[in-house]
Structure formats: structure tokens, C-alpha cells
Write an enzyme that holds these catalytic residues in place. Sequence first.
Site, PDB file in Angstrom:
ATOM      1  N   LEU A  85       2.531   6.966  -1.536  1.00  0.00           N
ATOM      2  CA  LEU A  85       3.643   7.876  -1.780  1.00  0.00           C
ATOM      3  C   LEU A  85       3.637   8.390  -3.217  1.00  0.00           C
ATOM      4  O   LEU A  85       3.945   9.563  -3.466  1.00  0.00           O
ATOM      5  CB  LEU A  85       4.962   7.194  -1.439  1.00  0.00           C
ATOM      6  N   VAL A 126       0.837  -1.198   0.000  1.00  0.00           N
ATOM      7  CA  VAL A 126       0.000   0.000   0.000  1.00  0.00           C
ATOM      8  C   VAL A 126       0.875   1.253   0.000  1.00  0.00           C
ATOM      9  O   VAL A 126       0.554   2.247  -0.661  1.00  0.00           O
ATOM     10  CB  VAL A 126      -0.970  -0.002   1.211  1.00  0.00           C
ATOM     11  N   CYS A 127       1.978   1.203   0.711  1.00  0.00           N
ATOM     12  CA  CYS A 127       2.845   2.378   0.871  1.00  0.00           C
ATOM     13  C   CYS A 127       3.254   3.022  -0.455  1.00  0.00           C
ATOM     14  O   CYS A 127       3.122   4.237  -0.607  1.00  0.00           O
ATOM     15  CB  CYS A 127       4.090   2.024   1.690  1.00  0.00           C
ATOM     16  N   PRO A 128       3.727   2.257  -1.451  1.00  0.00           N
ATOM     17  CA  PRO A 128       4.132   2.934  -2.681  1.00  0.00           C
ATOM     18  C   PRO A 128       2.964   3.601  -3.410  1.00  0.00           C
ATOM     19  O   PRO A 128       3.148   4.623  -4.069  1.00  0.00           O
ATOM     20  CB  PRO A 128       4.770   1.834  -3.532  1.00  0.00           C
TER      21      PRO A 128
END
Length: 187
Positions: A51, A46-48
Site C-alpha cells: 500500500l 506485507v500489506c503495508p
Amino acid sequence: MSLVGTSIKPFKTTAFVQGKFVDVSEADVAGKWAVFFFYPADFTFVCPTELEDLAAKYDELKGLGVEVYAVSTDTHFSHKAWHDSSPAIGKINYYMLGDPTGTITRNFDVMREGQGLADRGTFVVDPDGVIQIMETTCEGVGRNAEELVRKIKAAIYVREHPGQVCPAKWESGAETLAPSIDLVGKI
């Protein structure tokens, strides 16, 4: 406990930004709007997406006088390696703060103790170093940079227009409210 209305605490770390390693501290944040965007870890799922979404809004945020600091408990070296290997992360031009000691993550009260990872926390800090907006979501729920920009615009408006407040779904140029006894029970 809410951190809204509290001042950010001192920190010093190394960031990866635009191909360089640079030192960053709370002194670098002073005098401008800032977003601290905590995420669990580099090289995840999920993080990328979050970001990259934030990277797409970075120029707009810069135009508003806002600097962005993405923070995880990874090192600045890991941030560089991720930036160099991921098409999504390669789009980032804002600061990626390394926080391997967890100091910044604990300062903002988003550390998952025992795991060494940050929760998905977003904090908007005003030019006086005071937290004006905070949001924390669970592991599997990604954030929306467009909504973050809307909230920042509202926070900037309220700061620049004392006595005015922004109602739900407020967008730049829309009507605001001036709280008074005359409005009680009429909204």
C-alpha cells in the site's frame, strides 16, 4: 475463471479517504480508469509495504486519470485507525474501501471463503466499467506498483489506439505492434 472483459458488479460501501468517511459505489467508478487493490487485512506485514508502494505512485496514476481503491474486509474505522497509527499507511491519499460483508471481495472473486479475507488481487477497470487487467498473488508475495503503472499505461494506449498492441516490457513512447497476417511467424 477470468474476469477480464467482464463488467464490475454493483456495490456500495464506506471508504476512508483523506481524513473523511465517504460513501462509494460502482457509480463513482464510471467514466474513469480505476484500480481495485485487494489485500488480506489491516495491521499486517506485507500489506503495508504494498500500500505504501502504491501510495508513492498515486500522483502519477491520478495524472493518467486513474483512481485507486484499496479493499480489504476490514471496516472503514479500522482503515482510519491504521492510517493514523502506521507511518507507511499514513502516506495513503487514495480510497480505502471497507468491505466487512465481503460483497466487493466476492464480486471480484478474491474472497478466501472460511477465512473472511481477500487474496492479493489487483484489477484495472476501464472507463466503461470493464475489467482489463487482473492479477492475483499468493499470501507471501507482494506486488510492484511500478509494474502496475506500466500495465495501466499500456491498457490506456491500446484503448486509445485501436489496432495496436503493446509487446512485453513496453514503455510509453516505445514501438507497438499492429497485428496482421504479415506479422505471423516474423516476431
